[in-house]
Design an enzyme around this catalytic site. Structure first.
Site, mmCIF file in Angstrom:
data_model
loop_
_atom_site.group_PDB
_atom_site.id
_atom_site.type_symbol
_atom_site.label_atom_id
_atom_site.label_comp_id
_atom_site.label_asym_id
_atom_site.label_seq_id
_atom_site.Cartn_x
_atom_site.Cartn_y
_atom_site.Cartn_z
ATOM 1 N N CYS A 114 -54.769 16.288 10.269
ATOM 2 C CA CYS A 114 -55.827 15.495 9.610
ATOM 3 C C CYS A 114 -57.236 15.899 10.052
ATOM 4 O O CYS A 114 -58.210 15.559 9.394
ATOM 5 C CB CYS A 114 -55.595 14.005 9.847
ATOM 6 N N HIS A 247 -62.573 10.960 7.901
ATOM 7 C CA HIS A 247 -61.185 11.151 7.460
ATOM 8 C C HIS A 247 -60.669 9.786 7.017
ATOM 9 O O HIS A 247 -60.889 8.770 7.681
ATOM 10 C CB HIS A 247 -60.353 11.709 8.617
ATOM 11 N N ASN A 277 -54.271 8.498 2.489
ATOM 12 C CA ASN A 277 -54.555 9.520 3.502
ATOM 13 C C ASN A 277 -54.042 10.863 2.999
ATOM 14 O O ASN A 277 -52.839 11.075 2.909
ATOM 15 C CB ASN A 277 -53.857 9.121 4.810
HETATM 16 O O1 UT7 Z 1 -54.322 10.524 9.626
HETATM 17 C C1 UT7 Z 1 -53.647 10.770 10.813
HETATM 18 C C2 UT7 Z 1 -53.815 9.689 11.776
HETATM 19 N N1 UT7 Z 1 -53.104 8.540 11.363
HETATM 20 C C3 UT7 Z 1 -53.611 7.351 11.539
HETATM 21 O O2 UT7 Z 1 -54.750 7.267 11.949
HETATM 22 C C4 UT7 Z 1 -52.785 6.130 11.285
HETATM 23 C C5 UT7 Z 1 -53.022 5.130 12.352
HETATM 24 N N2 UT7 Z 1 -52.211 3.949 12.279
HETATM 25 C C6 UT7 Z 1 -52.386 3.014 11.298
HETATM 26 O O3 UT7 Z 1 -53.183 3.193 10.391
HETATM 27 C C7 UT7 Z 1 -51.625 1.720 11.426
HETATM 28 O O4 UT7 Z 1 -51.038 1.646 12.709
HETATM 29 C C8 UT7 Z 1 -50.523 1.525 10.354
HETATM 30 C C9 UT7 Z 1 -51.188 1.251 9.013
HETATM 31 C C10 UT7 Z 1 -49.657 2.746 10.297
HETATM 32 C C11 UT7 Z 1 -49.670 0.291 10.706
HETATM 33 O O5 UT7 Z 1 -50.477 -0.851 10.869
HETATM 34 P P1 UT7 Z 1 -50.290 -1.774 12.159
HETATM 35 O O6 UT7 Z 1 -51.195 -2.918 11.987
HETATM 36 O O7 UT7 Z 1 -50.502 -0.899 13.366
HETATM 37 O O8 UT7 Z 1 -48.800 -2.271 12.033
HETATM 38 P P2 UT7 Z 1 -47.567 -2.057 13.018
HETATM 39 O O9 UT7 Z 1 -47.105 -0.649 12.977
HETATM 40 O O10 UT7 Z 1 -47.905 -2.620 14.362
HETATM 41 O O11 UT7 Z 1 -46.495 -2.988 12.307
HETATM 42 C C12 UT7 Z 1 -46.709 -4.390 12.160
HETATM 43 C C13 UT7 Z 1 -45.571 -4.953 11.350
HETATM 44 C C14 UT7 Z 1 -44.195 -4.528 11.845
HETATM 45 O O12 UT7 Z 1 -43.323 -5.645 11.689
HETATM 46 P P3 UT7 Z 1 -42.943 -6.548 12.963
HETATM 47 O O13 UT7 Z 1 -42.313 -5.631 13.958
HETATM 48 O O14 UT7 Z 1 -44.245 -7.130 13.438
HETATM 49 O O15 UT7 Z 1 -42.018 -7.565 12.361
HETATM 50 C C15 UT7 Z 1 -43.764 -3.466 10.878
HETATM 51 O O16 UT7 Z 1 -42.364 -3.369 10.745
HETATM 52 O O17 UT7 Z 1 -45.646 -4.487 9.983
HETATM 53 C C16 UT7 Z 1 -44.383 -3.956 9.596
HETATM 54 N N3 UT7 Z 1 -44.599 -2.896 8.611
HETATM 55 C C17 UT7 Z 1 -44.667 -3.123 7.284
HETATM 56 N N4 UT7 Z 1 -44.536 -4.248 6.563
HETATM 57 C C18 UT7 Z 1 -44.652 -4.148 5.214
HETATM 58 C C19 UT7 Z 1 -44.810 -1.571 8.842
HETATM 59 N N5 UT7 Z 1 -44.990 -0.936 7.671
HETATM 60 C C20 UT7 Z 1 -44.907 -1.873 6.694
HETATM 61 C C21 UT7 Z 1 -45.023 -1.820 5.306
HETATM 62 N N6 UT7 Z 1 -44.896 -2.975 4.609
HETATM 63 N N7 UT7 Z 1 -45.270 -0.666 4.632
#
Ligand code: UT7
Length: 320
Positions: A114, A247, A277
């Site tokens: 990225c 980005h 992204n």
């Molecule tokens: O470009 C390269 C670099 N990449 C990035 O910069 C990405 C960086 N990370 C992010 O943007 C975020 O961490 C994400 C968007 C990937 C995830 O957001 P988050 O607020 O960090 O969520 P999380 O991974 O901590 O997950 C929270 C909850 C989980 O459920 P529980 O364990 O709390 O019950 C996940 O299972 O959200 C759940 N979850 C979803 N729910 C509905 C994860 N993906 C989804 C989804 N739909 N698509």
């Protein structure tokens, strides 16, 4: 007078097919509300089966050449950033060179995921600054849909396909061009964001794996410090920057950087809602949107930044 690479044209290309959050929610356990709230993404473009990274890259390159009033014959360097090449080799840059009908000069890929476009722009600028080449196409192009695990809801909702390109010309100037950049890598965090396949390790293409929340925690601080350092190299205060083109990974990461560096939100270009992204393509895609809709004007000071797999991160500053 210093010799610098000056951005004299831009272009972009997106696949025709748009996939909305609602469409994804019909296939996996997610919702439009979750994706919008956690990322800012509303839709993404996905390449058709016969549409390759080099096709998107070539379309973006042609648009950038037209914008610059040039033809492919005017180019003697292609630096292409991608993590989703058409083939293991030759480089996608070489394939694009052939599609543009160019047989002179140099062409190679840069791989910093990225952060790829920031790396590619800095690399091309270094070649122009030494006088080794005169005019470069700098391209970010991806078909991340090919390496996504479409069963993994934590990653498949995030990414899209596309390409963006700059034409960079060597000019002797005090005012314009690439004024500073900062590139960084810390390879000890590979497991946070990687693809679980490759020619040497598995003989397969593999799928993207990410510990999203851990990457998120690393992002704001690293991106902010690269921006501050790039501004320092350029000897330009952050307050003088007209446009920030980040980005497009997550609207919350962009907001975190804005808060930390006390930036003016109206100066941020965000296309994440429409593009998702697109990895190395996201910065030139967003830039091209803001350039064509008249926001970014001649003479403006622009800062780009990104972070991605590696981990890699960086920022660059240029005046149009
Ligand atoms: O470009 C390269 C670099 N990449 C990035 O910069 C990405 C960086 N990370 C992010 O943007 C975020 O961490 C994400 C968007 C990937 C995830 O957001 P988050 O607020 O960090 O969520 P999380 O991974 O901590 O997950 C929270 C909850 C989980 O459920 P529980 O364990 O709390 O019950 C996940 O299972 O959200 C759940 N979850 C979803 N729910 C509905 C994860 N993906 C989804 C989804 N739909 N698509």
């Amino acid at each position: 007078m210093s010799r610098r690479g000056v951005v004299i044209g831009s272009g972009s290309a997106l696949p025709a097919r748009i996939v909305t959050n609602d469409e994804l929610a019909q296939r996996i356990d997610t919702s439009d509300a979750w994706i919008r709230e956690r990322t800012g993404i509303a839709q993404r473009h996905i390449a058709s089966e016969d549409e390759r990274t080099s096709d998107l890259a070539t379309r973006a390159a042609r648009a950038a050449l037209e914008d610059a009033g040039l033809t492919p014959d005017d180019i003697d360097l292609i630096v292409l950033a991608t993590a989703t090449p058409d083939l293991t080799f030759p480089s996608t840059a070489a394939i694009v060179q052939s599609k543009l009908g160019i047989t002179a000069g140099a062409a190679f890929d840069v791989h910093a995921v990225c952060t790829g476009f920031v790396y590619a722009l800095s690399t091309a600028n270094a070649f122009l600054t030494t006088g080794q080449h005169r005019r470069a196409l700098v391209i970010g192009a991806e078909t991340f849909s090919r390496i996504i695990d479409w069963e993994d809801r934590s990653t498949c909702v995030l990414f899209g396909d596309g390409a963006g390109a700059f034409v960079l010309e060597a000019q002797d100037t005090e005012e314009r061009g690439i004024l500073g950049s900062m590139l960084r890598c810390d390879g000890s965090m590979t497991e946070l964001l990687y693809v679980d396949g490759g020619p040497s390790a598995t003989g397969t293409v593999g799928h993207l794996r990410m510990q999203g929340n851990k990457v998120f925690k690393e992002a704001v601080g690293r991106i902010s410090s690269a921006m501050v350092e790039a501004a320092k190299v350029a000897e330009i205060p952050m307050s003088a920057v007209d446009w920030f083109v980040p980005h497009q990974a997550n609207q919350r990461i962009i907001a975190g950087v804005v808060k930390r560096l006390e930036l003016d939100t109206s100066r941020i270009v965000s296309t994440i809602a429409r593009h998702g992204n697109t990895s190395a393509a996201s910065i030139p895609l967003a830039y091209d949107v803001a350039r064509r809709d008249g926001r970014i004007k001649d003479g403006d000071l622009v800062m780009i930044e990104g972070m991605g797999g590696g981990l890699t991160w960086g920022a660059a500053l240029f005046r149009l």
